[in-house]
Motif scaffolding. Structure first.
Motif, mmCIF file in Angstrom:
data_model
loop_
_atom_site.group_PDB
_atom_site.id
_atom_site.type_symbol
_atom_site.label_atom_id
_atom_site.label_comp_id
_atom_site.label_asym_id
_atom_site.label_seq_id
_atom_site.Cartn_x
_atom_site.Cartn_y
_atom_site.Cartn_z
ATOM 1 N N LEU A 90 -4.189 20.964 -2.711
ATOM 2 C CA LEU A 90 -4.866 20.093 -3.672
ATOM 3 C C LEU A 90 -5.089 18.713 -3.076
ATOM 4 O O LEU A 90 -4.159 18.103 -2.528
ATOM 5 C CB LEU A 90 -4.043 19.974 -4.949
ATOM 6 C CG LEU A 90 -3.886 21.251 -5.755
ATOM 7 C CD1 LEU A 90 -3.066 20.968 -7.004
ATOM 8 C CD2 LEU A 90 -5.227 21.841 -6.118
ATOM 9 N N PRO A 91 -6.312 18.204 -3.188
ATOM 10 C CA PRO A 91 -6.603 16.885 -2.626
ATOM 11 C C PRO A 91 -6.086 15.748 -3.494
ATOM 12 O O PRO A 91 -6.073 15.849 -4.715
ATOM 13 C CB PRO A 91 -8.130 16.862 -2.569
ATOM 14 C CG PRO A 91 -8.560 17.808 -3.621
ATOM 15 C CD PRO A 91 -7.488 18.856 -3.722
ATOM 16 N N ARG A 92 -5.607 14.710 -2.816
ATOM 17 C CA ARG A 92 -5.344 13.428 -3.479
ATOM 18 C C ARG A 92 -6.478 12.527 -3.031
ATOM 19 O O ARG A 92 -6.815 12.486 -1.859
ATOM 20 C CB ARG A 92 -3.991 12.857 -3.061
ATOM 21 C CG ARG A 92 -2.835 13.694 -3.550
ATOM 22 C CD ARG A 92 -1.469 13.083 -3.310
ATOM 23 N NE ARG A 92 -1.369 12.248 -2.141
ATOM 24 C CZ ARG A 92 -0.702 11.089 -2.099
ATOM 25 N NH1 ARG A 92 -0.065 10.660 -3.158
ATOM 26 N NH2 ARG A 92 -0.646 10.381 -0.993
ATOM 27 N N VAL A 93 -7.083 11.823 -3.984
ATOM 28 C CA VAL A 93 -8.270 11.035 -3.660
ATOM 29 C C VAL A 93 -7.930 9.570 -3.386
ATOM 30 O O VAL A 93 -6.874 9.073 -3.779
ATOM 31 C CB VAL A 93 -9.322 11.122 -4.789
ATOM 32 C CG1 VAL A 93 -9.776 12.551 -4.988
ATOM 33 C CG2 VAL A 93 -8.801 10.526 -6.080
ATOM 34 N N ARG A 94 -8.868 8.907 -2.704
ATOM 35 C CA ARG A 94 -8.753 7.472 -2.436
ATOM 36 C C ARG A 94 -9.838 6.786 -3.264
ATOM 37 O O ARG A 94 -11.006 6.773 -2.910
ATOM 38 C CB ARG A 94 -8.936 7.207 -0.938
ATOM 39 C CG ARG A 94 -8.649 5.782 -0.554
ATOM 40 C CD ARG A 94 -8.663 5.555 0.961
ATOM 41 N NE ARG A 94 -9.856 6.068 1.600
ATOM 42 C CZ ARG A 94 -9.897 7.144 2.401
ATOM 43 N NH1 ARG A 94 -8.810 7.832 2.652
ATOM 44 N NH2 ARG A 94 -11.036 7.539 2.951
ATOM 45 N N CYS A 95 -9.417 6.234 -4.395
ATOM 46 C CA CYS A 95 -10.329 5.579 -5.337
ATOM 47 C C CYS A 95 -10.474 4.105 -4.950
ATOM 48 O O CYS A 95 -9.475 3.448 -4.648
ATOM 49 C CB CYS A 95 -9.769 5.711 -6.760
ATOM 50 S SG CYS A 95 -10.722 4.822 -8.013
ATOM 51 N N PRO A 96 -11.703 3.555 -4.972
ATOM 52 C CA PRO A 96 -11.884 2.139 -4.661
ATOM 53 C C PRO A 96 -11.152 1.219 -5.642
ATOM 54 O O PRO A 96 -10.750 0.117 -5.285
ATOM 55 C CB PRO A 96 -13.387 1.916 -4.749
ATOM 56 C CG PRO A 96 -14.024 3.221 -4.987
ATOM 57 C CD PRO A 96 -12.957 4.227 -5.237
ATOM 58 N N GLU A 97 -10.948 1.690 -6.869
ATOM 59 C CA GLU A 97 -10.282 0.867 -7.878
ATOM 60 C C GLU A 97 -8.775 1.103 -7.938
ATOM 61 O O GLU A 97 -8.003 0.164 -8.095
ATOM 62 C CB GLU A 97 -10.887 1.169 -9.263
ATOM 63 C CG GLU A 97 -10.352 0.295 -10.375
ATOM 64 C CD GLU A 97 -11.031 0.604 -11.698
ATOM 65 O OE1 GLU A 97 -10.453 0.233 -12.731
ATOM 66 O OE2 GLU A 97 -12.123 1.206 -11.699
ATOM 67 N N HIS A 98 -8.327 2.357 -7.793
ATOM 68 C CA HIS A 98 -6.917 2.701 -7.981
ATOM 69 C C HIS A 98 -6.170 3.061 -6.704
ATOM 70 O O HIS A 98 -4.981 3.343 -6.747
ATOM 71 C CB HIS A 98 -6.788 3.864 -8.972
ATOM 72 C CG HIS A 98 -7.341 3.530 -10.316
ATOM 73 N ND1 HIS A 98 -8.575 3.987 -10.739
ATOM 74 C CD2 HIS A 98 -6.849 2.772 -11.320
ATOM 75 C CE1 HIS A 98 -8.819 3.520 -11.947
ATOM 76 N NE2 HIS A 98 -7.792 2.786 -12.332
ATOM 77 N N GLY A 99 -6.842 3.085 -5.583
ATOM 78 C CA GLY A 99 -6.190 3.445 -4.322
ATOM 79 C C GLY A 99 -5.974 4.947 -4.228
ATOM 80 O O GLY A 99 -6.614 5.731 -4.921
ATOM 81 N N ALA A 100 -5.048 5.335 -3.349
ATOM 82 C CA ALA A 100 -4.745 6.764 -3.166
ATOM 83 C C ALA A 100 -3.955 7.251 -4.363
ATOM 84 O O ALA A 100 -2.906 6.704 -4.688
ATOM 85 C CB ALA A 100 -3.964 6.977 -1.878
ATOM 86 N N GLY A 101 -4.472 8.285 -5.027
ATOM 87 C CA GLY A 101 -3.836 8.754 -6.253
ATOM 88 C C GLY A 101 -3.338 10.174 -6.152
ATOM 89 O O GLY A 101 -3.914 11.001 -5.467
ATOM 90 N N ALA A 102 -2.258 10.435 -6.826
ATOM 91 C CA ALA A 102 -1.712 11.791 -6.887
ATOM 92 C C ALA A 102 -2.509 12.597 -7.884
ATOM 93 O O ALA A 102 -3.039 12.070 -8.849
ATOM 94 C CB ALA A 102 -0.243 11.751 -7.289
ATOM 95 N N GLY A 103 -2.556 13.877 -7.645
ATOM 96 C CA GLY A 103 -3.182 14.771 -8.601
ATOM 97 C C GLY A 103 -4.648 14.962 -8.355
ATOM 98 O O GLY A 103 -5.273 14.236 -7.603
#
Length: 119
Positions: free
Chosen positions: A81-94
Protein backbone atom coordinates in the motif's frame (compact mmCIF):
# COMPACT_ATOMS: atom_id res chain seq x y z
CA UNK A 1 -10.45 -12.54 -19.97
CA UNK A 2 -7.30 -14.03 -18.46
CA UNK A 3 -6.84 -15.33 -14.89
CA UNK A 4 -5.46 -12.04 -13.51
CA UNK A 5 -8.22 -10.00 -15.15
CA UNK A 6 -10.84 -12.38 -13.78
CA UNK A 7 -9.60 -12.05 -10.18
CA UNK A 8 -9.22 -8.25 -10.60
CA UNK A 9 -12.87 -8.01 -11.69
CA UNK A 10 -14.08 -10.46 -9.01
CA UNK A 11 -12.44 -8.38 -6.27
CA UNK A 12 -14.01 -5.19 -7.64
CA UNK A 13 -10.65 -3.46 -8.04
CA UNK A 14 -10.44 -0.36 -10.19
CA UNK A 15 -7.47 1.38 -11.81
CA UNK A 16 -4.72 1.75 -11.01
CA UNK A 17 -5.14 -1.41 -8.88
CA UNK A 18 -5.11 -4.95 -10.29
CA UNK A 19 -4.18 -8.52 -9.41
CA UNK A 20 -0.59 -8.95 -10.57
CA UNK A 21 0.12 -12.54 -9.52
CA UNK A 22 -1.58 -15.59 -8.07
CA UNK A 23 -0.22 -18.58 -6.20
CA UNK A 24 -2.29 -21.68 -5.53
CA UNK A 25 -1.23 -24.42 -3.13
CA UNK A 26 -3.71 -27.31 -3.34
CA UNK A 27 -1.96 -29.24 -0.57
CA UNK A 28 -2.17 -26.29 1.84
CA UNK A 29 -5.63 -25.40 0.44
CA UNK A 30 -4.61 -21.77 0.00
CA UNK A 31 -4.94 -19.16 -2.74
CA UNK A 32 -2.70 -16.08 -2.55
CA UNK A 33 -3.64 -13.04 -4.64
CA UNK A 34 -1.03 -10.31 -5.05
CA UNK A 35 -2.34 -6.81 -5.77
CA UNK A 36 -0.35 -4.02 -7.35
CA UNK A 37 -0.82 -0.62 -8.89
CA UNK A 38 0.61 1.02 -11.96
CA UNK A 39 4.09 2.49 -11.60
CA UNK A 40 3.86 6.27 -11.30
CA UNK A 41 0.23 6.16 -10.13
CA UNK A 42 -0.87 9.08 -8.00
CA UNK A 43 -3.35 8.92 -5.13
CA UNK A 44 -5.47 11.22 -3.01
CA UNK A 45 -4.21 12.40 0.35
CA UNK A 46 -5.70 10.29 3.17
CA UNK A 47 -6.16 13.38 5.39
CA UNK A 48 -9.83 14.18 5.95
CA UNK A 49 -11.16 16.91 3.63
CA UNK A 50 -7.83 17.31 1.79
CA UNK A 51 -8.35 18.55 -1.76
CA UNK A 52 -5.08 17.15 -3.15
CA UNK A 53 -6.09 14.25 -5.37
CA UNK A 54 -2.90 13.56 -7.29
CA UNK A 55 -0.16 13.05 -4.72
CA UNK A 56 2.98 11.08 -5.61
CA UNK A 57 3.86 7.89 -3.73
CA UNK A 58 6.31 8.43 -0.85
CA UNK A 59 6.87 4.76 0.04
CA UNK A 60 4.90 1.55 0.47
CA UNK A 61 3.87 -0.72 3.33
CA UNK A 62 3.35 -4.47 2.85
CA UNK A 63 -0.07 -5.67 4.07
CA UNK A 64 -1.88 -9.02 4.01
CA UNK A 65 -5.61 -9.61 4.54
CA UNK A 66 -7.71 -12.73 4.85
CA UNK A 67 -10.47 -12.77 2.24
CA UNK A 68 -13.50 -14.97 1.82
CA UNK A 69 -12.58 -18.55 0.97
CA UNK A 70 -12.27 -19.49 -2.68
CA UNK A 71 -14.47 -22.59 -2.59
CA UNK A 72 -12.78 -24.69 0.14
CA UNK A 73 -9.44 -22.84 -0.16
CA UNK A 74 -8.26 -20.11 2.22
CA UNK A 75 -7.75 -16.85 0.29
CA UNK A 76 -5.22 -14.17 1.20
CA UNK A 77 -4.71 -10.74 -0.39
CA UNK A 78 -1.21 -9.25 -0.41
CA UNK A 79 -0.46 -5.64 -1.39
CA UNK A 80 2.17 -2.96 -1.02
CA UNK A 81 0.00 0.00 0.00
CA UNK A 82 1.36 3.41 -0.96
CA UNK A 83 1.87 6.24 1.49
CA UNK A 84 1.55 9.55 -0.33
CA UNK A 85 3.52 12.79 -0.14
CA UNK A 86 0.94 15.57 0.06
CA UNK A 87 2.07 19.18 -0.54
CA UNK A 88 -0.10 20.27 2.40
CA UNK A 89 0.24 17.36 4.88
CA UNK A 90 3.60 15.82 4.00
CA UNK A 91 4.16 12.07 3.88
CA UNK A 92 1.02 10.41 5.20
CA UNK A 93 0.19 6.94 6.40
CA UNK A 94 -2.61 5.04 4.82
CA UNK A 95 -4.20 4.93 1.43
CA UNK A 96 -7.87 5.28 0.68
CA UNK A 97 -7.89 4.32 -3.00
CA UNK A 98 -7.72 0.53 -2.96
CA UNK A 99 -11.09 -0.73 -4.13
CA UNK A 100 -13.97 0.68 -6.05
CA UNK A 101 -14.81 4.37 -5.73
CA UNK A 102 -11.98 5.06 -3.30
CA UNK A 103 -13.26 2.55 -0.73
CA UNK A 104 -10.45 1.12 1.41
CA UNK A 105 -9.58 -2.57 1.20
CA UNK A 106 -10.90 -3.09 4.74
CA UNK A 107 -14.33 -1.94 3.60
CA UNK A 108 -14.15 -4.09 0.46
CA UNK A 109 -13.30 -7.22 2.48
CA UNK A 110 -15.84 -6.38 5.20
CA UNK A 111 -18.58 -5.78 2.64
CA UNK A 112 -17.92 -9.15 1.02
CA UNK A 113 -18.02 -10.88 4.43
CA UNK A 114 -21.35 -9.22 5.25
CA UNK A 115 -22.84 -10.23 1.90
CA UNK A 116 -21.69 -13.82 2.41
CA UNK A 117 -23.16 -13.93 5.92
CA UNK A 118 -26.53 -12.62 4.69
CA UNK A 119 -26.91 -15.58 2.30
Amino acid sequence: MDELGLFTAALGLCGPWRVTRTEFDAEATQLDLYLGCDRGARFGCPAKDCAHGGCPVHDTVEKTWRHLDFFQHRALLHARLPRVRCPEHGAGAGQRALGASGVGIHAVVSRRWCLALRR
